[in-house]
Structure formats: C-alpha cells, structure tokens
Design a protein around this motif. Structure first.
Motif: not given
Length: 97
Positions: A6-16, A45-56
């Motif tokens: 499973i490809p994993m990515r790091k959220c730029v906001v929560s660092n998860e 250039r891409g950045a990943y963010v979790s699909i969580e409204p609170a994180v956005v």
C-alpha cells in the motif's frame, strides 16, 4: 496470495503517514497554477493533505500549504479545498473505504 504493497504518503499538516487513498494531493504546476489533484498524477510540485476537514482548516489558519508550495493561496482556494474534502469525507463514510 501475495499481499499488495500500500503506497503511503505524509500529510504536510499533521506529519502523519497514511495510505495514499486517504489523502488528497494539491499540485503547483510549472506555470504556477495551483489545483486539487484527485488522481494524484498531475505533473508539478505536490503536497498531500489528509481527507479531514479539521486538518484543512488548520492548514488554512496557519497557511501551511502556502509555505510548502512556495506561493500565496487565496481564501477561495482554501474554501474550495475545504468543500472538496468535506464532500469526500462524507462519501467515504457513506460508501465505505
């Protein structure tokens, strides 16, 4: 049967670290255009963010995406991103992952 990686990515906001399917990619093209990339395949250039409204909301308040993508994002873009993430979160809860 062999287990798939499973490809994993790091959220730029929560660092998860999370599976790529649980993230949304924001991309800055060479021309400087910022867009939401639901496929995860646009060039730039891409950045990943979790699909969580609170994180956005946190990234909007602290302007984290501005720093990561080295540009200034409008409030309209952050609102569009928040609407998109809220919609995707509702779909995940409704239809499952």
């Amino acid at each position: 049967m062999k287990k798939r990686k499973i490809p994993m990515r790091k959220c730029v906001v929560s660092n998860e670290m999370k599976p790529k399917k649980e993230m949304i990619r924001i991309v800055r093209s060479k021309e400087g255009d910022i867009s939401i990339d639901p496929t995860g395949k646009l060039s730039g250039r891409g950045a990943y963010v979790s699909i969580e409204p609170a994180v956005v909301k946190q990234s909007w308040e602290k302007r984290i995406l501005d720093r990561v993508l080295e540009t200034t994002l409008s409030d309209e873009f952050y609102q569009e991103l928040l609407d998109y993430v809220t919609h995707q979160k509702a779909r995940q809860e409704l239809f499952g992952k």
